[in-house]
Design a protein around this motif. Structure first.
Motif, PDB file in Angstrom:
ATOM      1  N   VAL A   1      36.920  -5.173  -4.938  1.00 33.38           N
ATOM      2  CA  VAL A   1      36.475  -4.300  -3.859  1.00 33.38           C
ATOM      3  C   VAL A   1      35.242  -3.578  -4.370  1.00 33.38           C
ATOM      4  O   VAL A   1      35.206  -3.107  -5.509  1.00 33.38           O
ATOM      5  CB  VAL A   1      37.579  -3.302  -3.381  1.00 33.38           C
ATOM      6  CG1 VAL A   1      38.048  -2.408  -4.495  1.00 33.38           C
ATOM      7  CG2 VAL A   1      37.112  -2.513  -2.172  1.00 33.38           C
ATOM      8  N   GLY A   2      34.198  -3.534  -3.546  1.00 35.51           N
ATOM      9  CA  GLY A   2      32.963  -2.890  -3.982  1.00 35.51           C
ATOM     10  C   GLY A   2      31.918  -2.882  -2.883  1.00 35.51           C
ATOM     11  O   GLY A   2      32.158  -3.333  -1.761  1.00 35.51           O
ATOM     12  N   THR A   3      30.752  -2.373  -3.234  1.00 38.18           N
ATOM     13  CA  THR A   3      29.625  -2.328  -2.307  1.00 38.18           C
ATOM     14  C   THR A   3      29.009  -3.725  -2.209  1.00 38.18           C
ATOM     15  O   THR A   3      29.347  -4.625  -2.980  1.00 38.18           O
ATOM     16  CB  THR A   3      28.558  -1.349  -2.797  1.00 38.18           C
ATOM     17  OG1 THR A   3      28.024  -1.845  -4.039  1.00 38.18           O
ATOM     18  CG2 THR A   3      29.112   0.054  -2.996  1.00 38.18           C
ATOM     19  N   HIS A   4      28.085  -3.881  -1.285  1.00 36.63           N
ATOM     20  CA  HIS A   4      27.396  -5.166  -1.166  1.00 36.63           C
ATOM     21  C   HIS A   4      26.614  -5.483  -2.434  1.00 36.63           C
ATOM     22  O   HIS A   4      26.575  -6.639  -2.882  1.00 36.63           O
ATOM     23  CB  HIS A   4      26.472  -5.180   0.056  1.00 36.63           C
ATOM     24  CG  HIS A   4      27.181  -5.554   1.311  1.00 36.63           C
ATOM     25  ND1 HIS A   4      27.284  -6.854   1.727  1.00 36.63           N
ATOM     26  CD2 HIS A   4      27.834  -4.805   2.226  1.00 36.63           C
ATOM     27  CE1 HIS A   4      27.972  -6.894   2.858  1.00 36.63           C
ATOM     28  NE2 HIS A   4      28.315  -5.661   3.183  1.00 36.63           N
ATOM     29  N   ALA A   5      25.978  -4.476  -3.028  1.00 36.71           N
ATOM     30  CA  ALA A   5      25.222  -4.708  -4.271  1.00 36.71           C
ATOM     31  C   ALA A   5      26.161  -5.163  -5.389  1.00 36.71           C
ATOM     32  O   ALA A   5      25.835  -6.080  -6.151  1.00 36.71           O
ATOM     33  CB  ALA A   5      24.477  -3.440  -4.675  1.00 36.71           C
ATOM     34  N   GLN A   6      27.320  -4.526  -5.502  1.00 33.35           N
ATOM     35  CA  GLN A   6      28.300  -4.936  -6.514  1.00 33.35           C
ATOM     36  C   GLN A   6      28.818  -6.340  -6.218  1.00 33.35           C
ATOM     37  O   GLN A   6      29.016  -7.141  -7.123  1.00 33.35           O
ATOM     38  CB  GLN A   6      29.456  -3.933  -6.569  1.00 33.35           C
ATOM     39  CG  GLN A   6      29.044  -2.570  -7.070  1.00 33.35           C
ATOM     40  CD  GLN A   6      30.087  -1.506  -6.786  1.00 33.35           C
ATOM     41  OE1 GLN A   6      30.894  -1.623  -5.858  1.00 33.35           O
ATOM     42  NE2 GLN A   6      30.052  -0.435  -7.571  1.00 33.35           N
ATOM     43  N   TYR A   7      29.026  -6.631  -4.944  1.00 36.27           N
ATOM     44  CA  TYR A   7      29.490  -7.955  -4.534  1.00 36.27           C
ATOM     45  C   TYR A   7      28.469  -9.035  -4.899  1.00 36.27           C
ATOM     46  O   TYR A   7      28.830 -10.116  -5.353  1.00 36.27           O
ATOM     47  CB  TYR A   7      29.768  -7.966  -3.033  1.00 36.27           C
ATOM     48  CG  TYR A   7      30.047  -9.330  -2.479  1.00 36.27           C
ATOM     49  CD1 TYR A   7      31.311  -9.900  -2.591  1.00 36.27           C
ATOM     50  CD2 TYR A   7      29.036 -10.064  -1.860  1.00 36.27           C
ATOM     51  CE1 TYR A   7      31.575 -11.173  -2.079  1.00 36.27           C
ATOM     52  CE2 TYR A   7      29.282 -11.330  -1.352  1.00 36.27           C
ATOM     53  CZ  TYR A   7      30.554 -11.874  -1.477  1.00 36.27           C
ATOM     54  OH  TYR A   7      30.792 -13.130  -0.992  1.00 36.27           O
ATOM     55  N   ASP A   8      27.188  -8.727  -4.724  1.00 37.08           N
ATOM     56  CA  ASP A   8      26.132  -9.696  -5.036  1.00 37.08           C
ATOM     57  C   ASP A   8      26.104 -10.059  -6.520  1.00 37.08           C
ATOM     58  O   ASP A   8      25.590 -11.110  -6.893  1.00 37.08           O
ATOM     59  CB  ASP A   8      24.767  -9.169  -4.599  1.00 37.08           C
ATOM     60  CG  ASP A   8      24.624  -9.130  -3.077  1.00 37.08           C
ATOM     61  OD1 ASP A   8      25.381  -9.843  -2.389  1.00 37.08           O
ATOM     62  OD2 ASP A   8      23.757  -8.378  -2.593  1.00 37.08           O
ATOM     63  N   ALA A   9      26.667  -9.182  -7.361  1.00 37.87           N
ATOM     64  CA  ALA A   9      26.653  -9.417  -8.812  1.00 37.87           C
ATOM     65  C   ALA A   9      27.847 -10.251  -9.295  1.00 37.87           C
ATOM     66  O   ALA A   9      27.942 -10.555 -10.484  1.00 37.87           O
ATOM     67  CB  ALA A   9      26.625  -8.077  -9.547  1.00 37.87           C
ATOM     68  N   ILE A  10      28.752 -10.620  -8.398  1.00 37.99           N
ATOM     69  CA  ILE A  10      29.936 -11.378  -8.795  1.00 37.99           C
ATOM     70  C   ILE A  10      29.927 -12.757  -8.145  1.00 37.99           C
ATOM     71  O   ILE A  10      29.173 -13.009  -7.215  1.00 37.99           O
ATOM     72  CB  ILE A  10      31.248 -10.652  -8.414  1.00 37.99           C
ATOM     73  CG1 ILE A  10      31.359 -10.551  -6.878  1.00 37.99           C
ATOM     74  CG2 ILE A  10      31.335  -9.296  -9.087  1.00 37.99           C
ATOM     75  CD1 ILE A  10      32.751 -10.426  -6.370  1.00 37.99           C
ATOM     76  N   ASP A  11      30.798 -13.617  -8.629  1.00 43.96           N
ATOM     77  CA  ASP A  11      31.058 -14.898  -7.971  1.00 43.96           C
ATOM     78  C   ASP A  11      32.409 -14.755  -7.306  1.00 43.96           C
ATOM     79  O   ASP A  11      33.445 -14.759  -7.996  1.00 43.96           O
ATOM     80  CB  ASP A  11      31.063 -16.034  -8.989  1.00 43.96           C
ATOM     81  CG  ASP A  11      31.388 -17.375  -8.363  1.00 43.96           C
ATOM     82  OD1 ASP A  11      31.577 -17.447  -7.123  1.00 43.96           O
ATOM     83  OD2 ASP A  11      31.445 -18.370  -9.113  1.00 43.96           O
TER      84      ASP A  11
END
Length: 123
Positions: free
Chosen positions: A109-119
């Protein structure tokens, strides 16, 4: 003294966990969501995440099609992964779902920016 057949069946049924009789989803783990919204920068995520949690607890998703029927904005990935937009698309929630057992595992669970950093497929 031997048990009567109906006593034996009742005894056997009592050994089966209660969640095997409940047709709804289980979520592992609320603590992941709570840890996120307890961060001062994300306190506004509490109500939307709790609303998602309540909704999913009452759902009965046996397949990805069931999710899409309930939540059209959910993104279905392969191997049981699903991405939900939370709080008007402000946050992202990635889960893995075991459909036969009706269990939803919170993976991210996270922000869009945090999401963009994961697979999302491997997290």
């Amino acid at each position: 003294m031997p048990l009567a057949w109906h006593d034996h069946i009742s005894f056997c049924l009592a050994l089966v966990p209660i969640w095997d009789y409940i047709i709804s989803m289980r979520i592992i783990a609320l603590s992941t969501l709570k840890n996120f919204w307890e961060t001062p920068a994300y306190v506004d995520a509490q109500e939307p995440l709790l609303a998602w949690h309540r909704f999913v607890l009452s759902a009965d998703w046996a397949s990805p099609a069931d999710i899409k029927a309930d939540l059209r904005n959910a993104s279905i990935l392969r191997d049981g992964r699903v991405i939900f937009n939370i709080a008007g698309n402000k946050y992202r929630l990635v889960v893995w779902i075991n459909y036969p057992y009706r269990v939803v595992y919170v993976r991210f669970v996270g922000t869009h920016a945090q999401y963009d950093a994961i697979d999302p497929q491997t997290i």
